[in-house]
Design a protein around this motif. Structure first.
Motif, PDB file in Angstrom:
ATOM      1  N   ASP A   1       0.028   4.347   0.402  1.00 37.05           N
ATOM      2  CA  ASP A   1      -0.350   5.348   1.399  1.00 37.05           C
ATOM      3  C   ASP A   1       0.384   5.143   2.725  1.00 37.05           C
ATOM      4  O   ASP A   1       0.814   6.107   3.358  1.00 37.05           O
TER       5      ASP A   1
ATOM      6  N   LYS B   1      -8.968  -0.709   7.319  1.00 38.26           N
ATOM      7  CA  LYS B   1      -9.143   0.475   6.467  1.00 38.26           C
ATOM      8  C   LYS B   1      -9.122   1.747   7.307  1.00 38.26           C
ATOM      9  O   LYS B   1      -8.588   2.773   6.888  1.00 38.26           O
TER      10      LYS B   1
ATOM     11  N   VAL C   1      -0.142  -4.860   3.329  1.00 39.50           N
ATOM     12  CA  VAL C   1      -1.501  -5.057   3.843  1.00 39.50           C
ATOM     13  C   VAL C   1      -1.847  -6.518   3.622  1.00 39.50           C
ATOM     14  O   VAL C   1      -1.603  -7.070   2.547  1.00 39.50           O
TER      15      VAL C   1
ATOM     16  N   ASN D   1       0.846  -1.183   0.000  1.00 33.34           N
ATOM     17  CA  ASN D   1       0.000   0.000   0.000  1.00 33.34           C
ATOM     18  C   ASN D   1       0.888   1.241   0.000  1.00 33.34           C
ATOM     19  O   ASN D   1       1.684   1.440   0.923  1.00 33.34           O
TER      20      ASN D   1
ATOM     21  N   ILE E   1      -5.548   2.549   8.135  1.00 28.70           N
ATOM     22  CA  ILE E   1      -4.877   3.092   6.955  1.00 28.70           C
ATOM     23  C   ILE E   1      -5.245   4.563   6.769  1.00 28.70           C
ATOM     24  O   ILE E   1      -4.379   5.406   6.500  1.00 28.70           O
TER      25      ILE E   1
END
Length: 120
Positions: free
Chosen positions: A76, A99, A81, A74, A102
């Motif tokens: 971000d 989520k 993940v 990921n 994140i």
């Protein structure tokens, strides 16, 4: 031998003159920081590629043993993940990190960026 001694003396004198002429001048820190940032960027990119390759290998291994666990990179959070699904693959049982976690990490990166932004 005398020629080499004279050459060495000439080189030494030139180095001393260069050092003396640059005395008191500011060191170009911007160039040093740019070089350091480029080195760090290359290192981060290399680590990212390693994580992507590791996740591919793990996914192949999970398929081989008939489990529905998926590893992915990921951007971000700049990390892996893990997604665990039901056997039929329709429902996500668990995602690590979640989520929500994140999204929180993304917001924290943004806030830290605002606090330490050099442009501000």
């Amino acid at each position: 031998m005398i020629d080499s001694t004279q050459t060495n003396n000439s080189m030494l004198q030139k180095q001393l003159i260069d050092l003396a002429s640059s005395a008191g001048k500011p060191v170009n820190i911007a160039k040093q920081q740019e070089a350091e940032n480029n080195r760090k960027d290359k290192q981060v990119e290399h680590l990212k590629q390693e994580l992507i390759e590791t996740s591919r290998a793990l996914n192949q291994e999970m398929k081989r043993i008939n489990t529905d666990i998926n590893f992915s990179y990921n951007d971000d959070i700049r990390g892996l993940v893990v997604t665990v699904k039901e056997i039929d693959g329709n429902k996500v049982i668990r995602e690590i990190p979640s989520k929500e976690a994140i999204e929180l990490m993304k917001k924290m990166h943004d806030i830290v960026g605002l606090i330490f932004d050099k442009k501000g």
